[in-house]
Write a protein that holds these residues in place. Structure first.
Motif, PDB file in Angstrom:
ATOM      1  N   GLN A 295       0.827  -1.205   0.000  1.00 54.76           N
ATOM      2  CA  GLN A 295       0.000   0.000   0.000  1.00 54.76           C
ATOM      3  C   GLN A 295       0.863   1.257   0.000  1.00 54.76           C
ATOM      4  OE1 GLN A 295      -1.954   1.091   3.670  1.00 54.76           O
ATOM      5  NE2 GLN A 295      -3.886   1.455   2.609  1.00 54.76           N
ATOM      6  N   MET A 296       1.911   1.276   0.830  1.00 62.02           N
ATOM      7  CA  MET A 296       2.792   2.437   0.899  1.00 62.02           C
ATOM      8  C   MET A 296       3.560   2.621  -0.407  1.00 62.02           C
ATOM      9  SD  MET A 296       2.203   3.803   3.801  1.00 62.02           S
ATOM     10  CE  MET A 296       3.544   4.988   3.861  1.00 62.02           C
ATOM     11  N   GLN A 297       4.003   1.516  -1.017  1.00 62.56           N
ATOM     12  CA  GLN A 297       4.733   1.615  -2.276  1.00 62.56           C
ATOM     13  C   GLN A 297       3.827   2.114  -3.393  1.00 62.56           C
ATOM     14  OE1 GLN A 297       6.063  -2.405  -2.351  1.00 62.56           O
ATOM     15  NE2 GLN A 297       7.937  -1.993  -1.217  1.00 62.56           N
ATOM     16  N   SER A 298       2.592   1.616  -3.400  1.00 59.48           N
ATOM     17  CA  SER A 298       1.648   2.088  -4.400  1.00 59.48           C
ATOM     18  C   SER A 298       1.319   3.555  -4.174  1.00 59.48           C
ATOM     19  CB  SER A 298       0.373   1.240  -4.335  1.00 59.48           C
ATOM     20  OG  SER A 298      -0.572   1.680  -5.282  1.00 59.48           O
ATOM     21  N   ALA A 299       1.242   3.960  -2.904  1.00 58.68           N
ATOM     22  CA  ALA A 299       0.955   5.366  -2.594  1.00 58.68           C
ATOM     23  C   ALA A 299       2.091   6.274  -3.033  1.00 58.68           C
ATOM     24  CB  ALA A 299       0.703   5.518  -1.095  1.00 58.68           C
ATOM     25  N   ALA A 300       3.336   5.750  -3.031  1.00 59.54           N
ATOM     26  CA  ALA A 300       4.462   6.560  -3.495  1.00 59.54           C
ATOM     27  C   ALA A 300       4.296   6.912  -4.962  1.00 59.54           C
ATOM     28  CB  ALA A 300       5.774   5.813  -3.260  1.00 59.54           C
ATOM     29  N   MET A 301       3.927   5.924  -5.802  1.00 58.61           N
ATOM     30  CA  MET A 301       3.684   6.196  -7.215  1.00 58.61           C
ATOM     31  C   MET A 301       2.488   7.122  -7.386  1.00 58.61           C
ATOM     32  SD  MET A 301       4.279   6.050 -10.376  1.00 58.61           S
ATOM     33  CE  MET A 301       5.514   4.784 -10.694  1.00 58.61           C
TER      34      MET A 301
END
Length: 718
Positions: A295-301
């Protein structure tokens, strides 16, 4: 031999704030909270404020409080927002790299043409076969990739295939034709980045370095896209073997199966999944951790996309789809996104960061920057929660270290250990659900209050006003005198021996006579009884005097207990009525104990009754107040009455002062406010009692009071 003496050399430099010191100890913590505790009498509130403001030791050691940690976190985040530009930085960086690759290819084509034209006929003849083969491959690759199958291209290709039958002039013209088609192809590339990436992936580069640079860019972008979700991806899809791609597809399908089971309310077999695919998710210990990480990695993009214009956002999304390449993987990942959104909606963690700087970042650095910004956002939430709930365990210390640094990490660790350190040192103990100070801690706070006052005395140059009386008994001084019969035999050995040597001259043995002996002089200490009267009216709180008066009371009690244990000290607080406070109650006094009114008459009456218990001749009352009397006793109304100003209150107070004078009690008054009304009243009080009056502010109160106490405490006698 000399190495033994010069082997260890030590260097010293000025303290600049960067050197590391040992951590804070329990004494530092107790000193830091003592002033707050003295003011409010609430240990929990004092500890809460200490965690907010931090601790600073006297020798430079310190632990930052939550407030400073949050300030540093916000300052660092603002510096990043003011430095970088996400709105165009990511796409501009990609466009710049593509322009560099295209320019490198153009330069390579031009160099190839120049080399062909400069070759001698003999060299051309030797290289006929190799060049013809190279041109054939280049032409075929370009034509198949770009779909350009015109008549001219076919004739050129057929000519190249003839190989040895071409003349140097024919080969030159063929190379020029191929170069022209390649340059035209480069000029006709789409303006958008995904279109350029797609066309260049189908293009056969003539320049080897340009080909390598483009392949590296493709591999890097593909790896970055995959690492958004799978941190363990160490290579791109392009460089994977068919077996690697098959394992990746299997992992995504298993992950979707596990996420689907969680959505349906079941508990998936996470351990089996990690045993099989754990290399893709390093550092993950549970399914919740895995979901949070993705979730955090997707939020970075998503954070990067939010900073782009609609056109740039569409370009980056198209590029992402294009880089995935494998349609089956793309479909499986779309299903994965749907599961993640259902289990952990993106809106719950989505934060827009208004980058406003000028420095651009490539995609991989932008993703790292966005991840860091979101971690800072999460850390700020943890700090806020710790402040709100007084729960320092809510703070991830390791995250503090990664985002802020070692100094901040050490401060958080020390804050977490505050209560444990105080308990181990014997300063606090648990009583029910509350922490309470021990008797040892209360004595320590008293010593700290005394130290604060005497530090000011030393700094401001206050003297002790010693009177020149000497005599027997008491404490030894640094002066000596010839011994007389009856003196305490406190022998000054050095002067005694020197007297003998002076008398008989050099040589041994040294023979002593009665006249050689010298002894130290002593000072005689008296015993005294003191009542400290503290005004506890509401005006003492409003004027900011209550804490100073309380600190003086605690310091005086500590001084007498430690240095004059035979003295008697009482503490009387007076507001609407007066009452005696025991020493252990002083530390618990707070502003909530204050009441309206200044019942000075009742306070003097109670003090006189307490001093009547002792037969000593040294009796005194030390009264600290910021106002005149406002309460008097009215028998017909059945009790104490309040009014301001009140001549009745003044009369009864002066009458009590007369009674104190008859009983040999000296009243020394410390006034913290000096309007005309108060000055006139205090002057009357001094005339009746012959005591002294000091006009002091709350910062100097302790200096004047303790100097006066010590002056009246000690005298020299013969």
């Amino acid at each position: 031999m000399l190495e033994r003496f010069f082997r260890r050399r030590y260097g010293y430099s000025r303290w600049d704030g960067t050197q590391q010191l040992e951590g804070l100890d329990a004494d530092d913590i107790l000193k830091a909270l003592s002033d707050d505790y003295l003011e409010n009498g609430n240990l929990q509130q004092a500890m809460k404020r200490l965690m907010q403001e931090g601790v600073r030791g006297e020798d430079g050691r310190r632990a930052m409080g939550l407030r400073e940690l949050m300030d540093r976190l916000r300052r660092q985040r603002n510096e990043m927002l003011n430095r970088y530009n996400m709105a165009s930085g990511v796409m501009d960086d990609l466009r710049q790299k593509l322009d560099e690759i295209k320019q490198m290819e153009r330069s390579g084509i031009q160099q190839r043409l120049e080399r062909q034209g400069a070759e001698s006929p003999a060299e051309e003849q030797q290289s006929n076969g190799q060049q013809g083969e190279g041109m054939q491959q280049s032409s075929e690759g370009e034509q198949s990739g770009a779909g350009q199958q015109g008549e001219e291209g076919q004739q050129s290709s057929e000519g190249e295939q003839s190989g040895d039958g071409l003349s140097p002039e024919q080969k030159r013209r063929m190379l020029e034709a191929i170069a022209k088609r390649k340059l035209d192809y480069l000029d006709s590339l789409p303006k958008d980045i995904p279109g350029q990436m797609k066309k260049l992936s189908e293009y056969d580069f003539m320049d080897a370095q340009a080909r390598q640079k483009f392949q590296e860019l493709m591999d890097s972008l593909q790896q970055q896209m995959m690492q958004q979700f799978f941190q363990g991806m160490q290579q791109s899809l392009r460089s994977m073997s068919q077996e690697d791609v098959t394992r990746l597809r299997e992992m995504i399908r298993d992950l979707n199966k596990m996420l689907r089971e969680r959505r349906e309310g079941h508990e998936p077999d996470f351990d089996s999944f990690m045993q099989k695919h754990g290399q893709y998710f390093p550092g993950v210990n549970s399914l919740d951790d895995l979901i949070e990480q993705m979730q955090m990695q997707s939020a970075a993009m998503q954070g990067i996309l939010d900073n782009l214009s609609p056109e740039q956002r569409e370009e980056l999304q198209q590029l992402s789809d294009q880089l995935l390449g494998d349609d089956r993987i793309r479909v499986d990942m779309m299903e994965m996104f749907a599961h993640l959104e259902a289990l952990a909606p993106m809106d719950d963690i989505r934060t827009r960061f208004p980058f406003r700087g000028n420095e651009t970042l490539p995609l991989n650095e932008a993703l790292r920057m966005m991840g860091r910004m979101q971690q800072m956002e999460g850390l700020e939430d943890e700090l806020q929660e710790a402040r709100r709930l007084d729960d320092l365990e809510a703070i991830d210390s390791q995250k503090v270290k990664e985002l802020l640094g070692d100094e901040e990490y050490q401060s958080v660790e020390q804050l977490k250990e505050l209560m444990k350190m105080l308990e181990e040192a014997g300063y606090i103990e648990k009583r029910g659900n509350r922490w309470e100070l021990t008797a040892r801690a209360i004595r320590k706070i008293g010593q700290k209050a005394l130290q604060d006052i005497f530090n000011k005395l030393k700094r401001d140059g206050f003297g002790r006003h010693v009177v020149p009386y000497r005599g027997t008994g008491g404490d030894r001084t640094d002066e000596s005198k010839p011994y007389q019969f009856g003196d305490p035999f406190l022998l000054d050995l050095e002067k005694t021996m020197m007297n003998a040597v002076t008398r008989q001259g050099a040589g041994t043995p040294v023979r002593l006579t009665q006249d050689d002996f010298e002894v130290y002089r002593t000072e005689y200490s008296t015993q005294s009884s003191t009542v400290l009267m503290i005004d506890m009216s509401l005006s003492m709180v409003y004027n900011g005097c209550q804490q100073a008066a309380k600190k003086v009371a605690i310091a005086l009690e500590s001084l007498i207990r430690s240095q004059f244990p035979r003295d008697n000290l009482y503490v009387v607080g007076f507001s609407f009525v007066a009452r005696e406070y025991k020493p252990h109650e002083l530390i618990e006094l707070s502003r909530y104990d204050n009441d309206r009114g200044t019942n000075m008459a009742h306070g003097l009456m109670l003090a006189r009754q307490l001093l009547a218990r002792h037969r000593g001749v040294n009796k005194q009352i030390i009264m600290i107040t910021d106002g005149g009397p406002t309460v008097w006793y009215e028998e017909r109304y059945g009790g104490w009455q309040f009014a301001f100003p009140s001549p009745y209150a003044e009369q009864q107070t002066l009458l009590e002062a007369q009674r104190c004078t008859r009983e040999g009690i000296t009243i020394n008054t410390f006034m913290l406010y000096d309007d005309d009304y108060m000055i006139a009243f205090v002057n009357q009080l001094s005339q009746i009692n012959r005591g002294r009056t000091f006009y002091a502010d709350r910062d100097n109160l302790g200096e004047y009071l303790l100097v006066d106490y010590l002056n009246s405490k000690r005298k020299f006698v013969h």
